[in-house]
Design a protein around this motif. Structure first.
Motif: not given
Length: 233
Positions: A87-88, A92-97, A129-130, A139-142
């Motif tokens: 992940l980055f 954030s979670v939103e930004e990664n997706i 959340t970062k 982390r797996k779900l993201v």
């Protein structure tokens, strides 16, 4: 959907994959299993463009994709996750997706797709959340969410159950079934066979860089070579 033909990969003198051939059919969930070091993740790395084979070819939807770069392979419709999520960490979670969604959509549509996927996985509460603060399971779900945001036709999943307790594993199995209903084909590497065998259509067993079995789960579990080299008595 995907065809691997006479694929060989070496690291120095060590042969990781030795003249491998197999196919993945559309709308199936295929399990790729075997002992550690049997070449499973190397196979994913080659299909997704992170590694090049020494010889052999890969075809996706009838088109050869051997040695294409990862971004081109992603745009054609193959997404993957990693055994240890990449992940980055400072996003954030939103930004990664969202970054995954940008592989296929314009900015507004990518935002819409991001929120849709967060709702699907029930992770809206983590949107700000970062990544570096997430639990192993989250982390797996993201990472799975980011892969799904690229709108894949084929999803390569590397050990999705790692980091989840038994109760959470059942939820992940439900997610995988729902992904299949979207018309997405899945190939999954997994060691927790008792759980994953419930949903697999077919299983390929690798051992020492060779395919030693290819068949339905019930056939694999009773295969003498698989028992000898992998499952044990």
């Amino acid at each position: 959907m995907l065809r691997v033909v006479n694929l060989t990969k070496k690291f120095g003198n060590f042969v990781v994959l030795n003249d491998i051939s197999f196919s993945i059919e559309e709308n199936e969930i295929l399990g790729l299993v075997g002992p550690n070091g049997s070449g499973k993740t190397t196979m994913f790395n080659i299909i997704s463009g992170l590694l090049s084979p020494n010889s052999g070819k890969i075809f996706f939807g009838g088109r050869e994709i051997t040695k294409l770069p990862p971004n081109d392979i992603c745009k054609l419709g193959i997404a993957r996750t990693f055994q240890i999520p990449r992940l980055f960490e400072n996003l954030s979670v939103e930004e990664n997706i969202f970054l995954g969604a940008l592989a296929k959509y314009d900015i507004e549509k990518a935002k819409e797709k991001t929120h849709e996927i967060m709702r699907f996985f029930g992770i809206e509460k983590l949107r700000e959340t970062k990544a570096r603060y997430l639990t192993s399971g989250d982390r797996k779900l993201v990472e799975l969410s980011r892969a799904l945001a690229t709108q894949p036709k084929l999803l390569l999943i590397d050990e999705i159950f790692y980091g989840f307790n038994p109760t959470e594993v059942d939820s992940v199995l439900e997610f995988l079934n729902e992904i299949l209903k979207m018309g997405i084909t899945i190939c999954i590497i997994e060691h927790r066979l008792k759980q994953i065998m419930k949903i697999l259509d077919r299983v390929i067993v690798l051992c020492r860089g060779k395919i030693i079995a290819n068949g339905k789960p019930e056939e694999i579990c009773s295969n003498k070579e698989v028992i000898k080299h992998y499952l044990g008595s």
